[in-house]
Design a protein around this motif. Structure first.
Motif, short mmCIF file in Angstrom:
data_model
loop_
_atom_site.label_atom_id
_atom_site.label_comp_id
_atom_site.label_asym_id
_atom_site.label_seq_id
_atom_site.Cartn_x
_atom_site.Cartn_y
_atom_site.Cartn_z
N GLU A 134 -2.10 -1.55 -9.50
CA GLU A 134 -2.49 -0.23 -9.03
C GLU A 134 -2.70 0.75 -10.17
O GLU A 134 -3.07 1.90 -9.96
CB GLU A 134 -1.41 0.30 -8.07
N ASP A 135 -2.50 0.32 -11.42
CA ASP A 135 -2.52 1.26 -12.53
C ASP A 135 -3.94 1.69 -12.88
O ASP A 135 -4.92 0.99 -12.65
CB ASP A 135 -1.84 0.64 -13.76
N THR B 134 -7.88 -0.25 -13.23
CA THR B 134 -8.95 0.27 -12.38
C THR B 134 -10.18 0.61 -13.21
O THR B 134 -11.30 0.19 -12.91
CB THR B 134 -8.49 1.52 -11.61
N TYR C 213 -12.56 -1.42 -5.60
CA TYR C 213 -11.23 -1.76 -6.14
C TYR C 213 -10.22 -1.61 -5.02
O TYR C 213 -9.93 -0.50 -4.58
CB TYR C 213 -10.89 -0.83 -7.31
N LEU D 23 -6.35 -2.90 -3.29
CA LEU D 23 -5.06 -3.55 -3.48
C LEU D 23 -4.89 -4.66 -2.44
O LEU D 23 -5.44 -4.58 -1.34
CB LEU D 23 -3.93 -2.54 -3.34
N SER E 72 -3.94 -3.72 1.01
CA SER E 72 -4.88 -3.01 1.89
C SER E 72 -4.95 -3.69 3.25
O SER E 72 -4.67 -4.88 3.39
CB SER E 72 -6.28 -2.99 1.26
N LEU F 294 -7.76 4.83 -3.16
CA LEU F 294 -7.19 4.59 -4.48
C LEU F 294 -8.11 5.11 -5.57
O LEU F 294 -7.67 5.68 -6.56
CB LEU F 294 -6.95 3.08 -4.68
#
Length: 214
Positions: free
Chosen positions: A86-87, A91, A102, A104, A107, A129
């Motif tokens: 998630e950083d 991304t 993008y 996760l 999701s 995100l």
């Protein structure tokens, strides 16, 4: 509705097989599964796909390098990053490499379905995100407005934007530009207001769309 041809790259068998079963419910055909980025690239030489669901952390060749190779050699294939990372750095790396969405792995199945449809039909999918407001880039009037905003930026602002598109931290950017971190943060907030975004990733996406990255 056309059936979308999918390839999945993930080094975890259970996750990869689970994703395959899920997307087949979306009127998609899973053409092949790959255990890493190199395996994916090798199979693409002999298989035709529309969308790749790409993990990032994989052995032999990671998702970022594989995405860049797809962008260079298979520009019609759309890559959806599907990851647990998630950083902000990853991304930006994936978007710079050419990923069109993008997501996760946490999701919902509904969002995954939307992302696949969006990248196939419109070229991009922006999740919460990344920045939901950036979906407006598909609107031609908005693109013209963005171009006007980009042309009004000062050389100093453009330089700052270009540093934001790298992996440098905010402090490193401030040091490079010989300003205080407080000044750097003020610039970032000002650009967010101008671009209509709320995060550094949003600024980066704006920069990509308006050729401000180099």
């Amino acid at each position: 509705m056309d059936q979308i041809r999918i390839a999945i790259a993930d080094d975890h068998d259970l996750i990869r097989n689970g994703i395959a079963k899920l997307v087949e419910e979306y009127n998609c055909e899973v053409i092949f599964q790959a255990t890493n980025g190199q395996d994916l690239i090798d199979q693409l030489a002999n298989q035709s796909v529309d969308v790749v669901l790409m993990d990032i952390n994989m052995p032999e060749k990671d998702g970022i390098k594989a995405t860049q190779e797809i962008s260079d050699n298979y520009p019609n294939i759309k890559v959806v990053a599907l990851t647990a990372l998630e950083d902000e750095t990853n991304t930006i790396r994936m978007l710079r490499a050419g990923a069109r969405a993008y997501l996760l792995k946490s999701s919902s199945s509904e969002e995954l379905n939307r992302a696949i449809r969006d990248v196939f039909e419109r070229g991009y999918h922006f999740s919460e995100l990344v920045s939901g407001r950036l979906i407006q880039n598909l609107n031609k009037n908005h693109e013209s407005q963005e171009t006007s905003i980009a042309l009004e930026l000062s050389e100093r602002e453009i330089e700052f934007v270009q540093y934001l598109c790298t992996e440098m931290t905010n402090k490193e950017i401030a040091d490079k530009m010989h300003v205080s971190p407080r000044t750097s943060e003020g610039w970032r907030k000002s650009l967010c207001d101008k671009f209509g975004v709320s995060t550094r990733v949003g600024i980066v996406l704006f920069a990509f769309r308006n050729n401000l990255t180099s």
